[in-house]
Design a protein around this motif. Structure first.
Motif, PDB file in Angstrom:
ATOM      1  N   ARG A 321       0.893  -1.242   0.043  1.00 31.30           N
ATOM      2  CA  ARG A 321       0.081  -0.254  -0.142  1.00 31.30           C
ATOM      3  C   ARG A 321       0.849   1.346   0.036  1.00 31.30           C
ATOM      4  N   HIS A 371      -8.045   5.901   1.248  1.00 32.97           N
ATOM      5  CA  HIS A 371      -8.506   5.607   2.750  1.00 32.97           C
ATOM      6  C   HIS A 371      -9.920   5.744   2.496  1.00 32.97           C
ATOM      7  N   HIS A 378      -7.344   8.556  -3.565  1.00 32.70           N
ATOM      8  CA  HIS A 378      -6.371   9.363  -4.487  1.00 32.70           C
ATOM      9  C   HIS A 378      -6.428   8.710  -5.845  1.00 32.70           C
ATOM     10  N   GLU A 412      -6.675  15.731   1.753  1.00 32.35           N
ATOM     11  CA  GLU A 412      -5.692  15.541   3.134  1.00 32.35           C
ATOM     12  C   GLU A 412      -4.531  16.233   2.833  1.00 32.35           C
ATOM     13  N   HIS A 413      -4.182  16.628   1.356  1.00 31.59           N
ATOM     14  CA  HIS A 413      -2.744  17.131   1.044  1.00 31.59           C
ATOM     15  C   HIS A 413      -2.715  18.537   1.172  1.00 31.59           C
TER      16      HIS A 413
END
Ligand code: 2HG
Ligand code: ZN
Length: 455
Positions: A321, A371, A378, A412-413
């Motif tokens: 992963r 996730h 992603h 999240e980035h």
């Protein structure tokens, strides 16, 4: 300004710095100098000077961010502020389950400090050995522990922040309840160094979860992966520590590092879910995992599964992963879309965004993973050409679908330099306006990481 910095910091000022490049190799620039404060007081004096002289400051942690938030803007002469020498563990409270650390410790070092005291710090992601805790706060880092413990934001009890004019906002007391008006720390978490610079943080710790069980499950579609997530939640509840989905092309890209799904115990060419259960009780995760996966196979949700039988199996499964992004890098990099929608809308969204991307570039390769227990995919693409017009059209197609499903274009980035235009385009104008007002209130001279988040 440079002479004043030399007087303040002596040799901890680098006046001949190399170019600094972001993690993805998208932006490179040489700052005027890099400074290395060792204390909050020095940090405060640096910002006060920069504010008087109106010199841009770019805070830099481990430089693992994916949106170029911590590298110099190509246009601006700036001072890079490295937080790497702020290294103290200020305080650890085993009864309060909290630890106060300075910004320059890596996330893995914070976890090790907690573990050495018999406690658990749950932030974890691929780059956590290099990423610094200050940067994780600045970007509100996510990762694979969010499902159970939340984003970085949820792990912060208090911050020490140096403001643009050098004032220090202190709140490291470790209070678990404090309802005295606005929760100011939340403004700085995720602000990517544009509103203040975090010099130290008090973090929540948790009881250790020494017993873990990891497994891989083969699913026929994302719909089944989401159904498996629901089944897992219903069956094992809080034991579920991680739930990561990987499409077959994503695991194939990860292969180059010497590990294939096959070596991790599964068929190549299938979509996989990585599950991890954790508990304080010795046999609980293994027994519950077996029951969960047996039921899932019996009901046809999962076609095959492999439960890790050793530490080496566990590591192989996790690296399958975690090495996907490195695999993408080896292929020359991917066009990344770190997006989220409600978990219930994931499968439909992915179908619609995939069709939209293929309408732009019929030969585009999809490298999807994420996730999914957080609704975060992603949605990475390997376009058929290096044309920037095509890349723009592909991103528009994906973000159009995100918008249609009420999602976020950056789950999240963060924003950094990369997504400032996307923010203006897709975020609620009322929110963008409020962000601008806060920025001019807290940083009237625009010295804190200018050109990031809001252009
Ligand atoms: C991950 O989940 C990271 O592995 C990186 O968020 C994702 O590089 C990416 O697109
Ligand atoms: Zn991620």
């Amino acid at each position: 300004m440079l002479e004043e910095l030399r007087q303040l910091l002596g040799r901890r000022c680098d006046f001949e710095p190399a170019e600094i490049t972001d993690e993805r190799g998208l932006f490179s620039a040489r700052p005027l100098c890099v400074v290395y404060p060792e204390t909050t007081d020095e940090l405060s004096q640096i910002l006060a000077l920069a504010n008087q002289r109106q010199v841009p400051i770019v805070p830099l942690g481990g430089n693992t961010g994916l949106c170029a938030g911590a590298v110099p803007h190509p246009e601006g002469k700036c001072v890079v502020l490295s937080l790497s020498k702020l290294q103290q563990v200020r305080h650890c409270d085993e009864i309060n389950y909290s630890i106060a650390v300075e910004a320059g410790l890596t996330v893995a070092e914070v976890a090790a400090e907690a573990e050495a005291r018999g406690m658990y710090f749950p932030l974890r992601f691929g780059a956590d050995a290099t990423a610094q805790i200050g940067g994780s706060i600045a970007t509100n880092a996510g990762g694979s522990g969010v499902l159970r413990y939340g984003n970085t934001r949820e792990l912060v009890l208090g911050l020490e922040v140096v403001l643009a004019d050098g004032r220090v906002l202190s709140g490291l007391e470790g209070l678990r309840k404090d309802n005295t008006g606005y929760d100011l720390k939340q403004l700085f978490i995720g602000s990517e160094g544009t509103l203040g610079v975090c010099s130290a943080v008090t973090l929540k710790l948790f009881p250790p979860l020494p017993h873990r069980q990891v497994a891989l499950a083969e699913v026929a579609s994302l719909t089944q992966a989401v159904e498996l997530f629901k089944a897992a939640r219903d069956e094992v509840g809080e034991l579920l520590l991680a739930f990561e989905w990987m499409s077959a092309p994503a695991t194939a890209i990860s292969v180059g590092k010497g590990l294939s799904p096959n070596q991790a115990g599964m068929d190549n060419g299938s979509d996989l879910v990585l599950l991890e259960l954790a508990s304080a009780l010795p046999d609980e995760p293994a027994l519950r995992m077996e029951k969960l996966l047996t039921q899932a196979i019996d009901s046809g949700l999962v076609s095959d599964a492999k439960i890790a039988a050793s530490q080496s199996d566990t590591e192989k499964m996790w690296s399958l992963r975690e090495l996907i992004p490195q695999g993408e890098k080896r292929q020359g990099g991917s066009l990344k879309h770190d997006v989220s929608v409600a978990i219930s809308a994931l499968a439909e969204f992915v179908e619609s965004a995939s069709q939209a991307a293929k309408a732009v570039d019929p030969d585009v390769k999809l490298c999807l993973y994420g996730h999914i227990g957080d609704g975060n995919i992603h949605f990475n693409l390997l376009p058929s050409s290096s044309s920037s017009a095509q890349a723009t059209a592909l991103s528009e197609a994906v973000y159009g679908a995100v918008s249609q499903y009420g999602g976020s274009f950056s789950a999240e980035h963060g924003i950094g330099m990369l997504h400032t235009a996307t923010l203006s385009r897709y975020k609620d104008p009322v929110a963008v306006n409020l962000m601008r007002q806060l920025k001019s209130l807290l940083d009237p001279n625009n010295i804190l990481n200018p050109g990031k988040v809001i252009a």
